[in-house]
Design an enzyme around this catalytic site. Structure first.
Site, short mmCIF file in Angstrom:
data_model
loop_
_atom_site.label_atom_id
_atom_site.label_comp_id
_atom_site.label_asym_id
_atom_site.label_seq_id
_atom_site.Cartn_x
_atom_site.Cartn_y
_atom_site.Cartn_z
N HIS A 190 0.83 -1.22 0.00
CA HIS A 190 0.00 0.00 0.00
C HIS A 190 0.86 1.27 0.00
O HIS A 190 0.52 2.28 0.62
CB HIS A 190 -0.94 0.02 1.20
CG HIS A 190 -1.93 -1.10 1.22
ND1 HIS A 190 -3.12 -1.07 0.52
CD2 HIS A 190 -1.89 -2.32 1.84
CE1 HIS A 190 -3.78 -2.20 0.70
NE2 HIS A 190 -3.05 -2.98 1.49
N ASN A 225 -10.25 -3.14 1.89
CA ASN A 225 -9.90 -3.07 0.48
C ASN A 225 -11.13 -2.78 -0.36
O ASN A 225 -12.24 -2.68 0.17
CB ASN A 225 -9.27 -4.39 0.02
CG ASN A 225 -7.85 -4.59 0.54
OD1 ASN A 225 -7.08 -3.64 0.65
ND2 ASN A 225 -7.50 -5.83 0.85
N TYR A 285 0.11 -4.38 11.39
CA TYR A 285 -0.08 -3.01 10.93
C TYR A 285 0.53 -2.01 11.90
O TYR A 285 1.23 -1.08 11.50
CB TYR A 285 -1.57 -2.73 10.73
CG TYR A 285 -2.08 -3.12 9.37
CD1 TYR A 285 -1.97 -4.45 8.93
CD2 TYR A 285 -2.67 -2.20 8.52
CE1 TYR A 285 -2.43 -4.82 7.69
CE2 TYR A 285 -3.14 -2.58 7.27
CZ TYR A 285 -3.02 -3.88 6.86
OH TYR A 285 -3.47 -4.25 5.62
#
Length: 485
Positions: A54, A127, A337
């Protein structure tokens, strides 16, 4: 208006910003030129490590407005009242390419949303597809390695991409999505967003529900063919960024309607397939969409680096009434993350303006570290429990507890009656029109035919055959024709 004074980082006025200090008019530069050294040193450090995935993204601010009562399912405060608005920040992105890649490419799109709620920030990281390629996080680093640039050739290799997919049959559903008509959105405004994972909602009575998020674009879904995308990349590699920026600047504020699917927690164990498998969708006939509210984007960032590149999202940023599920991929992302942002931005990245809570006060015992801006007063203690009236725990869990049982160890997910890797891919194929099927076959064959190993091609063909006989036959014929040319 008086002229502003240019200063050094320490605030001292700069006398000359056009000429370096030298030993005489034509002599060498002096080491004592602090302004020059500071400028060069800062310039060398202006970039931070790009995201491993990303990396290329665009962002905007907006708000979320509740339009329907969902208090029977969650006690989340920002969803507690029809008409209530919560400020948000969203980051759209491509997944596989680097920061310098193009926007109009065949790739999933990130749809990461930060709600600045009164109870802290809630991050929903999803997403533009409702499913994903794999179902266990232990495979994620290998998956991404296979999709990114090869360490020897320095480019994305069809052999790597399709070899991983050949040995990961659960990817068949997502491949069918990616290679279909929605694989290249026309813009960020013209695509849907999904939480993809299964999450948990808990209401005021302690009842638990599993939930899936669906953001439906109010601009209508528009996508590009492979030929249109190639033309677009040639005209403007930043096409999605350009579109989003200009739309908001014109006052054409993009919006999405949020719907959810809800499943009482007690139903999960006996559902016909594993409801926590992110490679599968919940059929709407079983769990219809229920409207929740609308997301509106109304302001562009003032600085792309500060507000888009430094934006940090983590699915473990929950608020009371919302929490995780046993979704394995989600469980892995709860750690990965946040850890990625600690590496990229430092331990105090949550204090950066774009990441800091807007409507809630941070009060904890975290101290120090690189770029710390929050210290507390000299009387504050940095430990807990203490006898100095410091912040204390509430004793109220964010969500309902979930039962666990069995032995520790590495286990495959328990099989449900209709758990397989191909059924839903076949259903998706059979929903497509004749033209959609034609383009899907062409997109798959275009990539698979470039693979050099016959056994990798055969493994992939077997997956498409297992999904649907016609699907497999047509892909096989198209690949054979391209390889014979």
């Amino acid at each position: 208006m008086s002229q502003r004074v240019l200063t050094t980082e320490s605030g001292a006025p700069v006398a000359d910003n056009q000429n370096s200090a030298t030993a005489g008019a034509g002599g060498p530069i002096l080491l004592q030129d602090q302004h020059l050294l500071e400028k060069l040193a800062r310039f060398n450090r202006e970039r931070i490590p790009e995201r491993v995935v990303h990396a290329r993204g665009s962002g905007a601010y907006g708000y979320f407005e509740v339009t329907d009562d969902v208090t029977g399912f969650t006690r989340a405060d920002f969803l507690s009242e029809v008409g209530r608005r919560t400020r948000t920040f969203i980051r759209f992105s491509t997944v596989a390419d680097s920061l310098g890649g193009a926007d109009a490419v065949r790739d999933p799109r990130g749809f990461a949303l930060k709600f600045y709620t009164d109870e802290g920030n809630y991050d929903l990281v999803g997403n533009n597809t409702p499913v994903f390629f794999i179902k266990d996080p232990v495979k994620f680093p290998d998956f991404i390695h296979s999709q990114k640039r090869d360490p020897f050739t320095g480019r994305q290799e069809p052999d790597n991409v399709w070899d991983f997919w050949a040995n990961s049959p659960e990817a068949t559903h997502q491949i069918t999505w990616l290679m279909g008509d929605r694989g290249i959105p026309a813009s960020y405004r013209h695509m849907n967003g999904f939480g993809s994972h299964t999450y948990q909602w808990t209401n005021a009575e302690g009842e638990a529900f599993f939930v899936k998020y669906h953001f439906k674009t109010n601009q209508g879904v528009r996508s590009l063919s492979a030929e249109q995308a190639a033309e677009q990349v040639g005209k403007d590699a930043n096409s999605h960024q350009t579109d989003l920026l200009q739309a908001i600047e014109r006052g054409v504020n993009p919006s999405w309607t949020l719907h959810v699917q809800l499943m009482p927690a007690a139903e999960a164990a006996d559902y016909r397939f594993n409801p926590f498998d992110v490679t599968k969708v919940w059929p709407h006939a079983d769990h219809p969409l229920q409207r929740v509210g609308r997301l509106v984007l109304d302001r562009n960032p003032d600085n792309v680096f500060a507000e888009v590149e430094q934006a940090a999202f983590s699915p473990n940023n929950f608020v009371p009434g919302i929490g995780p599920s046993p979704d394995k991929m989600l469980q892995g992302r709860l750690f990965a993350y946040a850890d990625a942002q600690r590496y990229r931005l430092g331990i105090n990245h949550t204090q950066l303006p774009v990441n800091a809570p807007k409507a809630a006060t941070v009060d904890n015992y975290g101290r120090d570290g690189l770029h710390a801006t929050r210290y507390g007063s000299r009387h504050d203690k940095n430990y807990e429990p203490n006898s100095h009236a410091g912040p204390a725990q509430t004793g109220q869990p964010l969500t309902a507890p979930l039962p666990v049982h069995g032995w520790t160890g590495t286990h495959e997910a328990p099989a449900h009656t209709k758990d397989d890797d191909f059924f839903q891919a076949g259903e998706l194929y059979r929903l497509m029109s004749a033209d959609e099927k034609h383009r899907l076959i062409a997109n798959i064959a275009g990539g698979l035919s470039q693979v050099t190993r016959d056994d990798v091609i055969e493994k992939n063909l077997a997956h498409f055959h297992a999904a649907d006989a016609d699907y497999g036959r047509r892909v096989e014929e198209a690949v054979r024709a391209l390889r014979e040319d």
